[in-house]
Design an enzyme around this catalytic site. Sequence first.
Site, PDB file in Angstrom:
ATOM      1  N   LYS A   1      53.728  60.383  53.232  1.00 37.27           N
ATOM      2  CA  LYS A   1      54.301  59.052  53.000  1.00 37.27           C
ATOM      3  C   LYS A   1      53.218  58.062  52.551  1.00 37.27           C
ATOM      4  CE  LYS A   1      57.984  60.167  56.151  1.00 37.27           C
ATOM      5  NZ  LYS A   1      58.581  60.150  57.493  1.00 37.27           N
TER       6      LYS A   1
ATOM      7  N   GLN B   1      57.552  57.316  62.944  1.00 35.64           N
ATOM      8  CA  GLN B   1      57.755  58.750  62.741  1.00 35.64           C
ATOM      9  C   GLN B   1      58.379  59.377  63.991  1.00 35.64           C
ATOM     10  OE1 GLN B   1      57.146  60.402  59.770  1.00 35.64           O
ATOM     11  NE2 GLN B   1      58.140  62.140  60.756  1.00 35.64           N
TER      12      GLN B   1
ATOM     13  N   ASP C   1      64.035  53.422  57.110  1.00 33.80           N
ATOM     14  CA  ASP C   1      64.687  54.716  57.363  1.00 33.80           C
ATOM     15  C   ASP C   1      66.211  54.582  57.371  1.00 33.80           C
ATOM     16  OD1 ASP C   1      63.072  56.955  57.493  1.00 33.80           O
ATOM     17  OD2 ASP C   1      62.471  56.636  59.573  1.00 33.80           O
TER      18      ASP C   1
END
Length: 286
Positions: free
Chosen positions: A54, A98, A121
């Site tokens: 990422k 994460q 997200d």
Amino acid sequence: MSATIIDGKDLSLALKDEMKVQIAQLEAKYGRKPCLSVIIVGEDPASQSYVRGKIKAAAYVGMDSRLIELPASVSQDELLSLIRDLNADGGVDGILVQLPLPKHIDSNLVIEAIAPAKDVDGFHPVNVANLWLGLDCMVPCTPKGVMKMLERAGIEVAGKTAVVVGRSNIVGKPVAKLLLDANATVILAHSRTKDLKAMTLQADILVAATGAIGLIKGDMVKPGAAVIDVGIGRGADGKLHGDVDFESACERAAYITPVPGGVGPMTITMLMANTIECFIKRMHAC
Ligand code: NDP
């Protein structure tokens, strides 16, 4: 028939090159670049590898990123407090924590702590609710990547029968909703579906998102279908495989995505797209 392969790596690269140009334009207009903040807790090698991917993608498209690495022993309160600080930080556009988190931390509380406007997200309940209500929202990255692959491959969705196998909150359900929004007739199958093959044979568009390696055999694919394989698992041969038996499915499908190199790269690329979207919305809100 031998299927056309929708190459997620190539498509991701093309999209990231477009974003590079867009970010340069945004910086010229607003005086700064979008900034993604990524928090990782602990040292799980798979999570570390995802996070590295990422940060690397952010550097490639030319956006700013902040990597915050916390020890596995960090308390829930410390993590929530850090998220509150990032929510209030005007220089941060997107916040990603994460997953999975260590057991002593409640992931739901953490997701709910992220400001919906910075929830790149698309997991915050406000964004999930807005997705299902058809309102403006952050769309989760993998489902968004699936739709982008269909769009860029020129696959018409409206009026088609789409079968999604897998009903998780992060993949199956949102993919089904996005396909519905694009006017497909959607069947959402799962482990309790009776006669999965009878369902998948109806699919003009078949999205597999189960994690069951090789579940979808060629004889379960409708001739001429577009097959999008979200699943990733390590087989007995030590290699990565999808939910779809690629060789046999290629014989029947018109379009197919490989694993690896299909939906995976698109997920990270859509994270970049979501960060840019958060940035633009925040700039417009100022
Ligand atoms: P989950 O385990 O949360 O959900 C799996 C879903 O598949 C469940 O709904 C389950 O049904 C269904 N399922 C499992 N086995 C079968 C079966 N034999 N027949 C029919 N349905 C079945 O997984 P995720 O949604 O998080 O992920 C799915 C896959 O996608 C995984 O391989 C994951 O690694 C991969 N993935 C890939 C990403 C990418 O970027 N390419 C991103 C995210 C995930 P039930 O609900 O009845 O239990």
